[in-house]
Structures are given as C-alpha cells and as structure tokens.
Motif scaffolding. Structure first.
Motif, PDB file in Angstrom:
ATOM      1  N   LEU A   1      73.040  39.130 129.492  1.00  0.00           N
ATOM      2  CA  LEU A   1      74.270  38.827 128.643  1.00  0.00           C
ATOM      3  C   LEU A   1      74.363  37.593 128.085  1.00  0.00           C
ATOM      4  CD1 LEU A   1      76.707  39.658 131.902  1.00  0.00           C
ATOM      5  CD2 LEU A   1      76.214  41.148 130.022  1.00  0.00           C
ATOM      6  N   VAL A   2      75.169  37.398 127.004  1.00  0.00           N
ATOM      7  CA  VAL A   2      75.453  36.017 126.263  1.00  0.00           C
ATOM      8  C   VAL A   2      76.092  35.270 127.204  1.00  0.00           C
ATOM      9  CG1 VAL A   2      76.373  35.037 124.189  1.00  0.00           C
ATOM     10  CG2 VAL A   2      74.957  37.353 124.054  1.00  0.00           C
ATOM     11  N   SER A   3      75.711  34.175 127.457  1.00  0.00           N
ATOM     12  CA  SER A   3      76.228  33.408 128.430  1.00  0.00           C
ATOM     13  C   SER A   3      76.037  32.003 128.154  1.00  0.00           C
ATOM     14  CB  SER A   3      75.638  33.272 129.889  1.00  0.00           C
ATOM     15  OG  SER A   3      75.366  34.747 130.335  1.00  0.00           O
TER      16      SER A   3
ATOM     17  N   GLN B   1      85.813  40.967 125.659  1.00  0.00           N
ATOM     18  CA  GLN B   1      85.938  40.891 124.169  1.00  0.00           C
ATOM     19  C   GLN B   1      84.543  40.679 123.698  1.00  0.00           C
ATOM     20  OE1 GLN B   1      88.073  39.243 126.238  1.00  0.00           O
ATOM     21  NE2 GLN B   1      90.005  39.085 125.310  1.00  0.00           N
ATOM     22  N   CYS B   2      83.633  39.984 124.438  1.00  0.00           N
ATOM     23  CA  CYS B   2      82.426  39.836 123.836  1.00  0.00           C
ATOM     24  C   CYS B   2      81.608  41.085 123.708  1.00  0.00           C
ATOM     25  CB  CYS B   2      81.527  38.565 124.848  1.00  0.00           C
ATOM     26  SG  CYS B   2      79.914  38.252 124.384  1.00  0.00           S
ATOM     27  N   ILE B   3      80.902  41.234 122.185  1.00  0.00           N
ATOM     28  CA  ILE B   3      80.220  42.374 122.060  1.00  0.00           C
ATOM     29  C   ILE B   3      78.795  41.978 122.076  1.00  0.00           C
ATOM     30  CG2 ILE B   3      81.936  43.549 120.478  1.00  0.00           C
ATOM     31  CD1 ILE B   3      80.640  42.554 118.160  1.00  0.00           C
ATOM     32  N   GLY B   4      78.504  40.804 122.467  1.00  0.00           N
ATOM     33  CA  GLY B   4      76.863  40.497 122.651  1.00  0.00           C
ATOM     34  C   GLY B   4      76.284  40.277 121.229  1.00  0.00           C
ATOM     35  N   CYS B   5      76.828  39.844 120.230  1.00  0.00           N
ATOM     36  CA  CYS B   5      76.099  39.873 118.965  1.00  0.00           C
ATOM     37  C   CYS B   5      75.280  38.804 118.785  1.00  0.00           C
ATOM     38  CB  CYS B   5      77.001  40.076 117.813  1.00  0.00           C
ATOM     39  SG  CYS B   5      78.075  38.591 117.749  1.00  0.00           S
ATOM     40  N   GLY B   6      75.487  37.648 119.557  1.00  0.00           N
ATOM     41  CA  GLY B   6      74.686  36.568 119.426  1.00  0.00           C
ATOM     42  C   GLY B   6      74.800  35.609 118.253  1.00  0.00           C
ATOM     43  N   ALA B   7      75.993  35.785 117.850  1.00  0.00           N
ATOM     44  CA  ALA B   7      76.262  34.718 116.593  1.00  0.00           C
ATOM     45  C   ALA B   7      76.567  33.342 117.152  1.00  0.00           C
ATOM     46  CB  ALA B   7      77.437  35.343 115.902  1.00  0.00           C
ATOM     47  N   CYS B   8      76.903  33.263 118.354  1.00  0.00           N
ATOM     48  CA  CYS B   8      77.417  31.781 118.832  1.00  0.00           C
ATOM     49  C   CYS B   8      76.023  31.303 119.496  1.00  0.00           C
ATOM     50  CB  CYS B   8      78.332  32.329 120.040  1.00  0.00           C
ATOM     51  SG  CYS B   8      77.731  33.421 121.284  1.00  0.00           S
ATOM     52  N   ILE B   9      75.088  32.149 119.727  1.00  0.00           N
ATOM     53  CA  ILE B   9      73.507  31.630 120.079  1.00  0.00           C
ATOM     54  C   ILE B   9      73.150  30.738 118.785  1.00  0.00           C
ATOM     55  CG2 ILE B   9      71.481  32.162 121.126  1.00  0.00           C
ATOM     56  CD1 ILE B   9      72.445  34.564 122.239  1.00  0.00           C
TER      57      ILE B   9
ATOM     58  N   VAL C   1      81.980  31.171 114.698  1.00  0.00           N
ATOM     59  CA  VAL C   1      81.405  32.245 114.236  1.00  0.00           C
ATOM     60  C   VAL C   1      81.577  33.622 114.733  1.00  0.00           C
ATOM     61  CG1 VAL C   1      79.327  30.723 113.485  1.00  0.00           C
ATOM     62  CG2 VAL C   1      79.357  31.804 115.783  1.00  0.00           C
ATOM     63  N   CYS C   2      82.309  33.494 115.963  1.00  0.00           N
ATOM     64  CA  CYS C   2      82.421  34.764 116.574  1.00  0.00           C
ATOM     65  C   CYS C   2      83.416  35.735 116.030  1.00  0.00           C
ATOM     66  CB  CYS C   2      83.301  34.360 117.987  1.00  0.00           C
ATOM     67  SG  CYS C   2      83.502  35.785 119.161  1.00  0.00           S
ATOM     68  N   PRO C   3      82.937  37.114 115.906  1.00  0.00           N
ATOM     69  CA  PRO C   3      83.626  38.125 115.172  1.00  0.00           C
ATOM     70  C   PRO C   3      84.717  38.481 115.791  1.00  0.00           C
ATOM     71  CG  PRO C   3      81.673  38.644 115.806  1.00  0.00           C
ATOM     72  CD  PRO C   3      81.386  37.307 116.358  1.00  0.00           C
ATOM     73  N   THR C   4      84.745  38.161 117.205  1.00  0.00           N
ATOM     74  CA  THR C   4      86.023  38.635 118.029  1.00  0.00           C
ATOM     75  C   THR C   4      86.959  37.521 118.479  1.00  0.00           C
ATOM     76  OG1 THR C   4      84.952  38.403 120.298  1.00  0.00           O
ATOM     77  CG2 THR C   4      84.778  40.467 118.873  1.00  0.00           C
ATOM     78  N   GLY C   5      86.599  36.162 117.881  1.00  0.00           N
ATOM     79  CA  GLY C   5      87.366  35.046 117.892  1.00  0.00           C
ATOM     80  C   GLY C   5      87.483  34.526 119.498  1.00  0.00           C
ATOM     81  N   ILE C   6      86.576  34.809 120.088  1.00  0.00           N
ATOM     82  CA  ILE C   6      86.608  34.260 121.569  1.00  0.00           C
ATOM     83  C   ILE C   6      85.702  32.959 121.858  1.00  0.00           C
ATOM     84  CG2 ILE C   6      87.206  36.240 122.768  1.00  0.00           C
ATOM     85  CD1 ILE C   6      84.373  36.523 123.616  1.00  0.00           C
ATOM     86  N   ASP C   7      85.885  32.164 122.879  1.00  0.00           N
ATOM     87  CA  ASP C   7      85.212  31.218 122.996  1.00  0.00           C
ATOM     88  C   ASP C   7      84.303  31.342 124.441  1.00  0.00           C
ATOM     89  OD1 ASP C   7      84.305  28.748 123.973  1.00  0.00           O
ATOM     90  OD2 ASP C   7      86.122  27.743 123.633  1.00  0.00           O
ATOM     91  N   ILE C   8      83.089  31.611 124.125  1.00  0.00           N
ATOM     92  CA  ILE C   8      81.954  32.058 125.098  1.00  0.00           C
ATOM     93  C   ILE C   8      82.056  31.127 126.321  1.00  0.00           C
ATOM     94  CG2 ILE C   8      80.096  30.941 123.705  1.00  0.00           C
ATOM     95  CD1 ILE C   8      80.091  34.157 125.757  1.00  0.00           C
ATOM     96  N   ARG C   9      82.474  29.987 125.913  1.00  0.00           N
ATOM     97  CA  ARG C   9      82.493  28.811 127.093  1.00  0.00           C
ATOM     98  C   ARG C   9      83.386  29.047 128.070  1.00  0.00           C
ATOM     99  NH1 ARG C   9      83.418  23.488 123.690  1.00  0.00           N
ATOM    100  NH2 ARG C   9      85.004  25.126 122.708  1.00  0.00           N
TER     101      ARG C   9
HETATM  102  S1  SF4 Z   1      77.772  37.024 121.509  1.00  0.00           S
HETATM  103 FE1  SF4 Z   1      79.192  37.451 119.675  1.00  0.00          FE
HETATM  104  S2  SF4 Z   1      81.182  38.293 120.554  1.00  0.00           S
HETATM  105 FE2  SF4 Z   1      80.147  37.127 122.167  1.00  0.00          FE
HETATM  106  S3  SF4 Z   1      81.080  35.128 122.097  1.00  0.00           S
HETATM  107 FE3  SF4 Z   1      79.062  35.052 121.136  1.00  0.00          FE
HETATM  108  S4  SF4 Z   1      79.805  35.339 118.982  1.00  0.00           S
HETATM  109 FE4  SF4 Z   1      81.340  36.176 120.176  1.00  0.00          FE
END
Ligand code: SF4
Ligand code: SF4
Length: 468
Positions: free
Chosen positions: A233-235, A282-290, A268-276
């Motif tokens: 998971l993106v964490s 809502q996290c779609i696992g796209c990896g943009a935040c990584i 950068v999050c396309p769903t506008g959430i804060d992964i922190r």
């Molecule tokens: S993985 Fe994508 S959807 Fe999930 S928090 Fe990061 S940018 Fe947002």
C-alpha cells in the motif's frame, strides 16, 4: 451568552458538494509508469477494433448477429459460458492482484482513473499547472477564460465522441461504421451507443472525476477485505517523518522528522487527500505522492521512501522492506493464485477442446406425429446448426433407435460456411409397429470435418420419437 450543558445540535450532511481538485503534475518513476499504463490500455481500446483477422474484425462482440469474435475464436450464444469464464478469470485475477498489490489496478489501469488522467492532461496542456488552473477557476467568465477553456472543451468533445465511436465499434463492425459516419448512414442503435459511452466518458471522467471512486465504485468499498498486513500500500512512514515541520535557517532542526511539511504530496494527489493521515479509502494507490516526496527527499538530502509502497507489517517492524518479496508466497496469495490458475486452465481447455459444430434439436411441437405417403410414422425436428469455426464444415447425419428408422430432409453432406448458423427441418420416420403410443428414445449421430482436416468428429445427441 450563558453556557449550557445541553447537547449541541450537529448538522450532518448526506450530500457534500465538492470543490474541483487541481492536482499538480507529478514527475517521477511512478508517474512514468502511469503514463505507460494509460497509453497501453488506450492502445488496446482504440486500436484493437481496427485489426483484421481472417478477413473480418479481429475482436467483435456482434450482438445483432449473436456472435462474439475474439481473434480465431468464434463464440455463439450457446457458448456464453466461456464469456462468463473470461469474466470469472478477470475477477479472480483482480482479487489476487489486490491481495498482493492493493489498489494498483485502481491507480494504473481502471478505466475511470485512466480517463480522469487523460482529462487532467488536457487541463494541464490548455490551462497550465495547478496554480494557473486554480487562478483561472476563480476568474469570472472573462474573454481570457473563454479563450483558454474553449479549445479544451472542443478537444474533450472530440475525444469523448471518438471514445464513444470506438466503443460502438466493439459491437458493430468499425470499418463500415466509419464509412457510414460520413455517409450519414449510422443506425439509431449506433448513435445511441456512441452517445451513451461518449456522454459517460465526459460525465464520469471530466465532471465527476474522483467522486466516482469515492461514492460510486463498489470495488473501492470492499477491496479492503482482500488486504492483509502484507499487502503493498502507499504509506507514509510516520515514525520517520514526524514531528513534521519546516526547516529553519540558523535553528536546531534536530528534533524534526524527515517531513518538511511542504504539502507537495497533497498537491499532486488526484483525489486531494493527505497520505500522512494514514490509510484512506480515497487513496487509489497511484504513487503520485511518492514521486513528489522522493523529489523533496532528494533536495534535502534524505533517503527516498518517506512515502512509499510498503506493507503494514514493515511499518510495524515485523520485517524489512527488502523482505516484502518473500511474503508473496503467503496462503491467501497462493490460494487465490491456485483458484485463478485452475479456472484459467479450465477455460483455455474448454475453449480449445469445444466442438466446432453446435447442434440444437428442437422437436416440432405443432405436429407431434403423422403418417407419410409410405405409411410410416413421421416426426419433424428443427436442427439448429452453428459453425463456430473459421472454416467451412461438412456435416453428415444419421439416426438410431428402432430396427428400421429413416432420416430425411438433409443432403448426404451438408456444407456450412464459417460462422454460419442455419436451421434445417428434418423428418424421422419408422414403421408403426416399432413405435407404439408414447415417447421413444432415439439418438442422432452427426459427423463433421473441416475443410483443412478430413478427419471426422462425431457428436451424439439424444431426442425422442412420439409414436401413434
Ligand atoms: S497514492 Fe495517489 S491517491 Fe493515494 S495519496 Fe498518493 S497521490 Fe493520493
Ligand atoms: S511531500 Fe514528503 S516532505 Fe512534503 S509534506 Fe509530503 S510527506 Fe512531507
């Protein structure tokens, strides 16, 4: 105002109108993978219907003719079990993949994500990056805004039309459809399919965007049931990142974690959430935040991976990131994998060992039995013969059941063209003394061979003969 201990009223909204999210364009390895995934999926969607196979469209779900073509395989209505099998394999594949990699499907290949990503590319191309787009949104409908937005809307309109046109081309031959488009010869059904899918693309990907994942997608809700603590998971690594804070010059920042609170991961999050804030549906696992965070870590000289694809068990120090691969062979993954493998093998075996000739025998209920000119008792049957192969088939038929039994209505060898479905009425006759009142079992035997292979294949079908 005097304070009271009365419970305060709270307004709970059942519908929350949302603000448009304007994600910043992320750059990095996962963003590159997402571009590749978008291009690959769209290549399949837009190009496949134009490919030809043996003189016809390679992949065509021809509902009007009730035949589904998938390259060299022709599936007839009686073989829809195979389509069900394909869907079953896809579903198990998705479950299996979700157990291993969480929401990677959502982030990289789901049509909703892919089309939303394309719409974001249009936004970015015509209106600029996040800040410019946000500024433009606040601007009234000025001449400048109309000048910027009009070409974008035009391109989106064309894109949605082309998507709808391609969608219709999966169900009706796309090449004639292309010619009919310019000759104004498209049928109402074709216009409906184009309009329906074109509108759905515009509405879901341009208007609704991430709201579809939040409120409409059932898979987003139940897929967490497939997660375990070894799922990727993106964490955000809170232990490493906290306490977060901006580094200040000439101050001791030693008490701060690696997160400099730049909020780029949120931007950068396309769903506008804060992964922190931890794992969120809502996290779609796209990896943009990584990608965004890795860039920041590079700049401040800290190791990458403050935000990363990892597992809950790693964050709980049960094992290291380098051991994630070793956890692949866990019971749940092996279990789903075995089911997937068995169903896939069954499907492949079923498709390639199926009879190329499909035969349905329908008893004529209008006239159960009659006596023919020769004094024989006669029953009529309707044979529905479907050639599910790519070649002409040659068919012969016989019937057994009584010491004397005749089959008429068929030529000695019947030729059935590739993909044809034909109906042939035939008669079965016997002497009255063999078939007294009631139903008598009989057996049809069909032999057929293809044009290229003269070896006979035999099919037996049971039916019954009604006596006097
Ligand atoms: S993985 Fe994508 S959807 Fe999930 S928090 Fe990061 S940018 Fe947002
Ligand atoms: S991008 Fe990294 S450093 Fe910046 S706020 Fe997000 S987690 Fe913290």
């Amino acid at each position: 105002m005097a304070k009271t201990n009365e419970p305060q009223e709270e307004v709970v909204q059942f519908y929350a109108s949302s603000k448009r999210i304007h994600p910043k364009l992320a750059k990095g390895r996962f963003s590159n993978w997402r571009i590749i995934a978008v291009l690959m999926t769209q290549l399949v969607f837009y190009v496949l219907p134009w490919l030809q196979w043996n003189g016809r469209q390679a992949v065509l779900f021809d509902i009007a003719a009730r035949k589904f073509y998938i390259f060299g395989i022709t599936l007839l209505p009686s073989e829809l079990i195979f389509l069900t099998g394909i869907m079953l394999v896809s579903a198990f594949g998705l479950f299996w993949w979700t157990t291993i990699a969480g929401r990677l499907w959502c982030g990289y290949a789901c049509p909703q994500t892919v089309y939303t990503e394309i719409m974001l590319w249009f936004d970015h191309f015509f209106e600029g990056d996040r800040n410019k787009r946000m500024k433009l949104e606040k601007e009234g409908w000025t001449a400048h805004k109309i000048r910027v937005k009009a070409p974008k809307y035009l391109v989106i309109l064309l894109f949605c039309f082309w998507t709808g046109f391609t969608f219709a081309g999966w169900f009706t031959p796309i090449r004639p459809q292309w010619l009919d488009l310019f000759a104004f010869g498209l049928s109402t059904t074709q216009w409906f399919a184009i309009g329906f899918y074109g509108f759905a693309t515009w509405f879901m990907a341009h208007i609704m965007r991430e709201q579809v994942c939040f409120y409409m997608c059932p898979y987003a809700r139940f897929q967490s049931a497939m997660f375990d603590k070894d799922t990727l998971l993106v964490s955000y690594d809170a232990e490493r990142g906290e306490p977060r804070g901006v580094r200040k010059k000439n101050q001791d920042n030693a008490n701060l974690g690696d997160c400099i609170n730049c909020t780029l991961c949120v931007q950068v999050c396309p769903t506008g959430i804060d992964i922190r804030n931890g794992l969120q549906y809502q996290c779609i696992g796209c990896g943009a935040c990584i990608d965004a965070c890795d860039e920041v870590m590079d700049k401040i000289g800290s190791p990458r991976g403050l935000v990363r694809y990892t597992t809950e068990a790693v964050l709980q120090h049960e094992y290291a990131d380098s051991d994630i691969k070793k956890r692949l062979l866990r019971p749940r993954v092996v279990g789903y994998g075995m089911i997937l493998f068995l169903v896939a093998c069954g499907l492949v075996y079923g498709i390639f060992s199926r009879d190329l000739m499909n035969i349905d025998i329908i008893k004529d209920r209008g006239m159960m039995v009659r006596q023919n000119n020769e004094g024989l008792l006669e029953n009529t049957y309707n044979l529905r013969l479907s050639n599910a192969s790519e070649e002409t088939l040659y068919l012969q038929a016989a019937v057994k059941g009584f010491d004397h039994i005749e089959l008429t209505g068929l030529p000695p060898t019947l030729e059935i063209k590739a993909g044809d479905i034909i109906n042939v009425p035939v008669q079965v006759a016997t002497y009255p003394e063999y078939a007294d009142k009631g139903s008598h079992p009989i057996e049809f035997e069909f032999r057929y061979h293809t044009e290229g292979n003269q070896e006979w294949r035999i099919i037996h079908e049971n039916s019954n003969f009604i006596g006097e």
